[in-house]
Design an enzyme around this catalytic site. Structure first.
Site, PDB file in Angstrom:
ATOM      1  N   ASP A 126       0.921  -1.081   0.032  1.00 37.84           N
ATOM      2  CA  ASP A 126      -0.226   0.243   0.145  1.00 37.84           C
ATOM      3  C   ASP A 126       1.028   1.179   0.090  1.00 37.84           C
ATOM      4  O   ASP A 126       1.925   1.269   0.510  1.00 37.84           O
ATOM      5  CB  ASP A 126      -0.919  -0.121   1.219  1.00 37.84           C
ATOM      6  CG  ASP A 126      -2.155   1.143   1.176  1.00 37.84           C
ATOM      7  OD1 ASP A 126      -2.294   1.409   0.049  1.00 37.84           O
ATOM      8  OD2 ASP A 126      -2.707   1.137   2.052  1.00 37.84           O
ATOM      9  N   GLY A 127       0.534   2.305  -0.728  1.00 40.44           N
ATOM     10  CA  GLY A 127       1.109   3.600  -0.440  1.00 40.44           C
ATOM     11  C   GLY A 127       1.502   4.194  -1.891  1.00 40.44           C
ATOM     12  O   GLY A 127       2.224   5.246  -2.157  1.00 40.44           O
ATOM     13  N   ASN A 128       1.271   3.332  -2.827  1.00 38.27           N
ATOM     14  CA  ASN A 128       1.789   3.754  -4.177  1.00 38.27           C
ATOM     15  C   ASN A 128       1.321   5.340  -4.502  1.00 38.27           C
ATOM     16  O   ASN A 128       2.185   6.185  -5.019  1.00 38.27           O
ATOM     17  CB  ASN A 128       1.464   2.930  -5.574  1.00 38.27           C
ATOM     18  CG  ASN A 128       1.963   1.593  -5.237  1.00 38.27           C
ATOM     19  OD1 ASN A 128       2.927   1.384  -4.509  1.00 38.27           O
ATOM     20  ND2 ASN A 128       1.731   0.475  -6.017  1.00 38.27           N
ATOM     21  N   LEU A 131      10.480 -20.538  -4.509  1.00 43.17           N
ATOM     22  CA  LEU A 131       9.547 -19.723  -3.747  1.00 43.17           C
ATOM     23  C   LEU A 131       7.981 -19.736  -4.366  1.00 43.17           C
ATOM     24  O   LEU A 131       8.151 -19.676  -5.810  1.00 43.17           O
ATOM     25  CB  LEU A 131       9.714 -18.471  -3.802  1.00 43.17           C
ATOM     26  CG  LEU A 131       8.830 -17.236  -3.510  1.00 43.17           C
ATOM     27  CD1 LEU A 131       8.850 -16.984  -1.710  1.00 43.17           C
ATOM     28  CD2 LEU A 131       9.305 -15.743  -3.916  1.00 43.17           C
ATOM     29  N   HIS A 149       2.391   3.344  -9.058  1.00 38.44           N
ATOM     30  CA  HIS A 149       2.186   2.161  -9.312  1.00 38.44           C
ATOM     31  C   HIS A 149       3.480   1.586 -10.068  1.00 38.44           C
ATOM     32  O   HIS A 149       3.887   0.398  -9.690  1.00 38.44           O
ATOM     33  CB  HIS A 149       1.079   1.723 -10.120  1.00 38.44           C
ATOM     34  CG  HIS A 149      -0.265   2.136  -9.442  1.00 38.44           C
ATOM     35  ND1 HIS A 149      -0.427   2.036  -7.901  1.00 38.44           N
ATOM     36  CD2 HIS A 149      -1.335   2.889  -9.539  1.00 38.44           C
ATOM     37  CE1 HIS A 149      -1.623   2.213  -7.768  1.00 38.44           C
ATOM     38  NE2 HIS A 149      -2.293   3.050  -8.567  1.00 38.44           N
TER      39      HIS A 149
END
Ligand code: IPE
Ligand code: IPE
Ligand code: MG
Length: 253
Positions: free
Chosen positions: A30-32, A141, A47
């Site tokens: 969050d926070g772009n 991963l 983004h």
């Protein structure tokens, strides 16, 4: 091409307890938008910068030997944003997969997704399917991309699937337990997240992994997602390693 540059840095993971790493890390990226606003740039540039942060964190998780990384990339509620922003987010996804697939594959990463894929633009669906198929048999991963994902929608879907089995006489209502339920979620077969990280200081779940986060340790960091780097990740893991996970029992039991 980029209006900014990530600082090259030496990562020191030596003070992490490598024997007690979280198996599954979930991140609400969050926070772009705020990152871009601070620089007088359009939100979409935030983004773009966010994708670079994602690349670095995927690499670091892979290097540390984390088993699963689930990232919240687009929520079922994010469709409420302006059409242009949604369009850019979708093309960034397509671009990310196109650009990164070879390297992800070479590093044994298994790409998976959570959420309603059929509502994504066709191009994104095609790239995603390609990535899922190509990396399916890798053994590194697991990178879970939560796209058009909502925790409530996921739970409702699981209830529908279980309801169908009950109607078909394949399952009795009294046989439904936590395991049966979890097996019908999009994360079936994966361990629940041990650590949830949310960037940009917001202290809410925003409909992310509502079932799976029941006993996750939550670390909220002030950094905006594009500023979140390997060092921040290590700090979050260190904070996790200091926690006393009791699961309703008593300390040290
Ligand atoms: C996170 O950044 C990216 C997505 C939700 C897709 P935001 O776009 O939410 O950034 P802020 O919260 O407005 O700063
Ligand atoms: C959560 O962030 C969704 C993603 C990071 C993809 P939002 O920015 O959409 O959440 P709210 O609106 O602040 O709760
Ligand atoms: Mg936000």
């Amino acid at each position: 091409m980029w209006p900014w540059k990530r600082k090259p840095k030496e990562i020191d993971a030596s003070d992490l307890d490598l024997a007690r790493l979280p198996r599954h890390i979930a991140i609400i990226m969050d926070g772009n938008g705020r990152w871009a606003r601070k620089r007088g740039l359009p939100r979409t540039m935030g983004h773009r910068a966010g994708v670079e942060a994602l690349r670095a964190i995927v690499k670091e998780c892979s290097r540390l030997g984390i088993e699963v990384l689930t990232v919240y990339a687009f929520s079922t509620e994010n469709w409420r944003r302006p059409k242009e922003e949604v369009g850019v987010l979708m093309s960034l996804l397509t671009e990310y997969l196109r650009r990164e697939l070879d390297e992800l594959h070479a590093n044994q990463v298994v790409v998976r997704s959570l959420g309603g894929l059929s509502e994504l633009p066709l191009e994104a669906q095609i790239e995603l399917k390609k990535a899922l198929e190509r990396t399916r048999k890798n053994n590194g991963l697991i990178l879970n991309l939560a796209l058009n994902y909502g925790g409530r929608a996921e739970i409702v879907e699981a209830v529908q699937k279980i309801g169908t089995l009950v109607r078909q006489g394949k399952l009795k209502p009294e046989e439904i337990d936590s395991e049966t339920f979890a097996a019908h979620l999009a994360t079936a077969g994966l361990p629940d997240p041990d650590l949830l990280i949310r960037t940009s200081g917001e202290m809410r779940l925003s409909n992310f992994l509502l079932w799976q986060l029941a006993y996750s340790e939550i670390v909220v960091v002030p950094e905006l997602w594009p500023d979140f780097n390997e060092h921040c990740l290590n700090e979050a893991i260190k904070a996790y390693q200091k926690r006393d996970r009791r699961f309703g029992g008593l300390s040290g039991s």
